[in-house]
Design a protein around this motif. Structure first.
Motif, PDB file in Angstrom:
ATOM      1  N   GLU A 329      34.526  41.747  39.642  1.00  0.00           N
ATOM      2  CA  GLU A 329      33.344  41.329  38.888  1.00  0.00           C
ATOM      3  C   GLU A 329      32.501  40.300  39.636  1.00  0.00           C
ATOM      4  O   GLU A 329      31.410  39.942  39.186  1.00  0.00           O
ATOM      5  CB  GLU A 329      33.781  40.755  37.533  1.00  0.00           C
ATOM      6  N   ASN A 330      33.004  39.809  40.767  1.00  0.00           N
ATOM      7  CA  ASN A 330      32.289  38.814  41.583  1.00  0.00           C
ATOM      8  C   ASN A 330      32.434  39.211  43.052  1.00  0.00           C
ATOM      9  O   ASN A 330      33.064  38.522  43.849  1.00  0.00           O
ATOM     10  CB  ASN A 330      32.870  37.419  41.352  1.00  0.00           C
ATOM     11  N   LYS A 331      31.840  40.355  43.413  1.00  0.00           N
ATOM     12  CA  LYS A 331      32.049  40.940  44.735  1.00  0.00           C
ATOM     13  C   LYS A 331      31.547  40.040  45.870  1.00  0.00           C
ATOM     14  O   LYS A 331      31.899  40.244  47.029  1.00  0.00           O
ATOM     15  CB  LYS A 331      31.360  42.306  44.819  1.00  0.00           C
ATOM     16  N   GLN A 332      30.717  39.038  45.541  1.00  0.00           N
ATOM     17  CA  GLN A 332      30.224  38.147  46.590  1.00  0.00           C
ATOM     18  C   GLN A 332      31.353  37.365  47.244  1.00  0.00           C
ATOM     19  O   GLN A 332      31.202  36.848  48.359  1.00  0.00           O
ATOM     20  CB  GLN A 332      29.168  37.174  46.033  1.00  0.00           C
ATOM     21  N   TYR A 333      32.503  37.267  46.553  1.00  0.00           N
ATOM     22  CA  TYR A 333      33.625  36.507  47.124  1.00  0.00           C
ATOM     23  C   TYR A 333      34.569  37.373  47.952  1.00  0.00           C
ATOM     24  O   TYR A 333      35.384  36.838  48.710  1.00  0.00           O
ATOM     25  CB  TYR A 333      34.432  35.840  45.998  1.00  0.00           C
ATOM     26  N   LEU A 334      34.486  38.693  47.808  1.00  0.00           N
ATOM     27  CA  LEU A 334      35.459  39.561  48.468  1.00  0.00           C
ATOM     28  C   LEU A 334      35.422  39.422  49.978  1.00  0.00           C
ATOM     29  O   LEU A 334      36.464  39.253  50.624  1.00  0.00           O
ATOM     30  CB  LEU A 334      35.238  41.021  48.062  1.00  0.00           C
ATOM     31  N   GLN A 335      34.240  39.470  50.556  1.00  0.00           N
ATOM     32  CA  GLN A 335      34.160  39.411  52.018  1.00  0.00           C
ATOM     33  C   GLN A 335      34.597  38.042  52.542  1.00  0.00           C
ATOM     34  O   GLN A 335      35.231  37.946  53.593  1.00  0.00           O
ATOM     35  CB  GLN A 335      32.732  39.720  52.490  1.00  0.00           C
ATOM     36  N   GLU A 336      34.277  37.002  51.794  1.00  0.00           N
ATOM     37  CA  GLU A 336      34.698  35.665  52.200  1.00  0.00           C
ATOM     38  C   GLU A 336      36.226  35.549  52.192  1.00  0.00           C
ATOM     39  O   GLU A 336      36.820  34.977  53.124  1.00  0.00           O
ATOM     40  CB  GLU A 336      34.085  34.617  51.273  1.00  0.00           C
ATOM     41  N   LEU A 337      36.852  36.104  51.173  1.00  0.00           N
ATOM     42  CA  LEU A 337      38.307  36.104  51.117  1.00  0.00           C
ATOM     43  C   LEU A 337      38.895  36.936  52.254  1.00  0.00           C
ATOM     44  O   LEU A 337      39.840  36.523  52.929  1.00  0.00           O
ATOM     45  CB  LEU A 337      38.780  36.671  49.770  1.00  0.00           C
ATOM     46  N   ARG A 338      38.304  38.116  52.467  1.00  0.00           N
ATOM     47  CA  ARG A 338      38.812  39.015  53.507  1.00  0.00           C
ATOM     48  C   ARG A 338      38.645  38.401  54.891  1.00  0.00           C
ATOM     49  O   ARG A 338      39.525  38.515  55.754  1.00  0.00           O
ATOM     50  CB  ARG A 338      38.092  40.363  53.398  1.00  0.00           C
ATOM     51  N   ASN A 339      37.524  37.722  55.113  1.00  0.00           N
ATOM     52  CA  ASN A 339      37.306  37.066  56.416  1.00  0.00           C
ATOM     53  C   ASN A 339      38.363  35.989  56.666  1.00  0.00           C
ATOM     54  O   ASN A 339      38.874  35.855  57.779  1.00  0.00           O
ATOM     55  CB  ASN A 339      35.907  36.441  56.461  1.00  0.00           C
ATOM     56  N   GLU A 340      38.659  35.201  55.628  1.00  0.00           N
ATOM     57  CA  GLU A 340      39.671  34.154  55.798  1.00  0.00           C
ATOM     58  C   GLU A 340      41.031  34.766  56.120  1.00  0.00           C
ATOM     59  O   GLU A 340      41.745  34.298  57.027  1.00  0.00           O
ATOM     60  CB  GLU A 340      39.777  33.287  54.544  1.00  0.00           C
ATOM     61  N   VAL A 341      41.401  35.818  55.398  1.00  0.00           N
ATOM     62  CA  VAL A 341      42.686  36.479  55.657  1.00  0.00           C
ATOM     63  C   VAL A 341      42.743  37.007  57.082  1.00  0.00           C
ATOM     64  O   VAL A 341      43.733  36.809  57.801  1.00  0.00           O
ATOM     65  CB  VAL A 341      42.925  37.611  54.639  1.00  0.00           C
ATOM     66  N   ASN A 342      41.679  37.671  57.524  1.00  0.00           N
ATOM     67  CA  ASN A 342      41.659  38.225  58.881  1.00  0.00           C
ATOM     68  C   ASN A 342      41.686  37.128  59.935  1.00  0.00           C
ATOM     69  O   ASN A 342      42.335  37.276  60.983  1.00  0.00           O
ATOM     70  CB  ASN A 342      40.430  39.111  59.064  1.00  0.00           C
ATOM     71  N   ASN A 343      40.993  36.037  59.681  1.00  0.00           N
ATOM     72  CA  ASN A 343      40.975  34.940  60.658  1.00  0.00           C
ATOM     73  C   ASN A 343      42.331  34.243  60.757  1.00  0.00           C
ATOM     74  O   ASN A 343      42.738  33.807  61.844  1.00  0.00           O
ATOM     75  CB  ASN A 343      39.903  33.908  60.272  1.00  0.00           C
ATOM     76  N   VAL A 344      43.039  34.146  59.629  1.00  0.00           N
ATOM     77  CA  VAL A 344      44.300  33.416  59.620  1.00  0.00           C
ATOM     78  C   VAL A 344      45.465  34.269  60.108  1.00  0.00           C
ATOM     79  O   VAL A 344      46.277  33.827  60.923  1.00  0.00           O
ATOM     80  CB  VAL A 344      44.611  32.874  58.202  1.00  0.00           C
ATOM     81  N   ILE A 345      45.541  35.527  59.626  1.00  0.00           N
ATOM     82  CA  ILE A 345      46.714  36.327  59.978  1.00  0.00           C
ATOM     83  C   ILE A 345      46.385  37.580  60.775  1.00  0.00           C
ATOM     84  O   ILE A 345      47.299  38.192  61.350  1.00  0.00           O
ATOM     85  CB  ILE A 345      47.524  36.722  58.718  1.00  0.00           C
TER      86      ILE A 345
END
Length: 502
Positions: A329-345
């Motif tokens: 319901e708040n797709k604006q956060y999905l890419q930000e979350l995904r970027n953090e996951v990809n950057n960290v792991i």
């Protein structure tokens, strides 16, 4: 004779109707607008919940609306048949109950405690509770939990590899959280464990849901349990008997796993040293003095497993499921979350060294817990004696619900409290004036949730892997999300989100 019978019936009826009203009127006279009364003759609070769900799709929306519209309210008073129920909303009042938990006792009339949880950490009191808390407490410290992170990675990857599309999203996540609990408690003995043809974690959760659903939907069962308590199970309906048969089967299966490990220890002459909870309990169980006053029995180990299972499966599962709903319901956060996951792991695994770098993932989870907590109310309390908390007098036997989740919806505590904003937790002071008891999703005081660090480690790992591997798709066939619950405890979103492999 008939006149006397009619008189007796009239007296009982008046008592049932008037008794909770007396408490309501006294509190209203003392606190004025700081008290909100919700009276429903005879049926009481159960009918308020039913009506709220029918009108809004959320069993707790009625009290959430009260707090949103009337931030000055400190207490909401309702009735449970003839007894008053006080929802304590003001943090300054429920703080005292968390700190002095010995003044109240946990209250359950459904039978769940007696048949599933009575010997576990959740409901035990006094010296037995202290013994259990000390026994497992060290194993829930972050330093000890770090050793479980590789196992959690393994479980999540196994489940994801076998699930290209997840339409029953909550059930899918509970297969992960339940498997983590099973391996943490039983180790290899319970891998692939099935009960009644279902994965053990799904069957256990289903039984718990069946207990609650029957009580909420069947007024005969509800009144029977209210009047007779646990003795009501001596007069089972057909559906109650079916539930009890499932409970009996589960307890038998758990005992078999325990005895299998016990026999292996006897044959090998030592413990596995795997660090799972069954080893911890069996070490004491097999070495204790038979005459010891605090000896551990097999039924206690069974209850402790069921307690840890229910506390660690549905609640963490609901947190992750609710997070996926908020993402959809708040797709604006999905890419930000995904970027953090990809950057960290990247394509690797979450480790004890990098898990704390998932800062935005953790903030997102905290905001989900603020608005849609997995545990809505702690288990109801009953006053052991007459209590005086500040200027509130509570009579012995009064049922209390600690509404700490409602403090998170109050404009006196947050700016724009109904707005979903995970970035508020990146601010230095997200809560306006915090007394330490406003945002307590894992409760507080001596009886706080012993598994809170485990829950947050697990939720971060599961959510990170799901974000990395799936598209999170809102189900168009569910235009309005409903929020049924397993009791007053756990929000469970309806089938509103699908997961589709990227």
């Amino acid at each position: 004779m008939l006149n006397w019978i009619l008189l007796l019936i009239s007296v009982v009826a008046v008592y049932l109707l008037v008794n909770p009203l007396v408490t309501m009127m006294k509190l209203k006279m003392q606190f004025g607008n700081a008290v909100y009364c919700k009276y429903f003759p005879i049926f009481g609070i159960i009918q308020v919940y039913r009506k709220s769900f029918k009108l809004t799709g959320n069993v707790h929306q009625w009290i959430m609306d009260i707090v949103a519209k009337h931030p000055e309210v400190k207490f909401v008073v309702a009735n449970s048949i003839n007894k008053p129920v006080i929802f304590i909303i003001d943090p300054e009042y429920y703080k005292q109950i968390y700190l002095d938990h010995h003044l109240v006792t946990k209250h359950d009339q459904s039978g769940i405690k007696d048949f599933l949880l009575s010997g576990g950490l959740l409901f035990t009191e006094g010296p037995k509770w202290k013994q259990q808390r000390n026994l497992v407490g060290d194993h829930f410290l972050f330093q000890k939990l770090k050793a479980r992170i590789p196992m959690i990675n393994q479980v999540v990857k196994e489940k994801i590899n076998g699930m290209p599309v997840a339409e029953k999203m909550f059930e899918f996540i509970c297969t992960i959280t339940g498997e983590v609990v099973i391996r943490s408690f039983f180790g290899v003995e319970a891998e692939g464990w099935k009960i009644n043809g279902k994965e053990a974690q799904i069957e256990l959760g289903s039984i718990f849901a069946a207990f609650i659903k029957l009580r909420v939907t069947n007024f005969f069962v509800y009144f029977k349990q209210k009047i007779l308590g646990v003795k009501s199970w001596q007069y089972c309906t057909k559906k109650e008997k079916e539930i009890m048969d499932r409970v009996t089967k589960i307890k038998q299966d758990i005992r078999e796993v325990i005895f299998k490990r016990r026999d292996k220890i006897k044959q090998q002459g030592n413990y596995q040293g795997s660090g799972d909870f069954l080893d911890v309990y069996l070490k004491i169980f097999m070495e204790q003095n038979v005459y010891s006053s605090d000896r551990i029995e097999t039924d206690e180990i069974v209850s402790q497993f069921i307690t840890l299972f229910l506390a660690g499966t549905d609640t963490t599962g609901a947190l992750v499921a609710n997070s996926l709903l908020f993402i959809s319901e708040n797709k604006q956060y999905l890419q930000e979350l995904r970027n953090e996951v990809n950057n960290v792991i990247g394509n690797g695994e979450i480790t004890p060294e990098n898990i704390n770098q998932l800062v935005f993932v953790e903030s997102f989870l905290k905001e989900v817990m603020r608005l849609k907590p997995s545990v809505v109310y702690p288990i109801a309390r009953k006053a052991k004696q007459n209590l005086q908390i500040k200027d509130l007098h509570i009579k012995e036997g009064t049922i209390l619900l600690l509404g700490n989740f409602l403090a998170n919806l109050n404009s006196q505590n947050y700016d724009n409290p109904l707005e979903f904003n995970p970035r508020r937790w990146l601010q230095q002071q997200p809560i306006k004036q915090d007394n330490g008891f406003i945002n307590i999703p894992f409760a507080a005081g001596g009886r706080n949730c012993i598994g809170q660090h485990m829950a947050m480690i697990e939720a971060r790992i599961i959510l990170a892997y799901l974000i990395r591997n799936y598209d999170i798709v809102r189900n168009p066939q569910v235009p309005k999300v409903q929020w049924p619950s397993r009791g007053t405890q756990t929000y469970i979103p309806d089938n509103a989100v699908h997961l589709v492999k990227i």
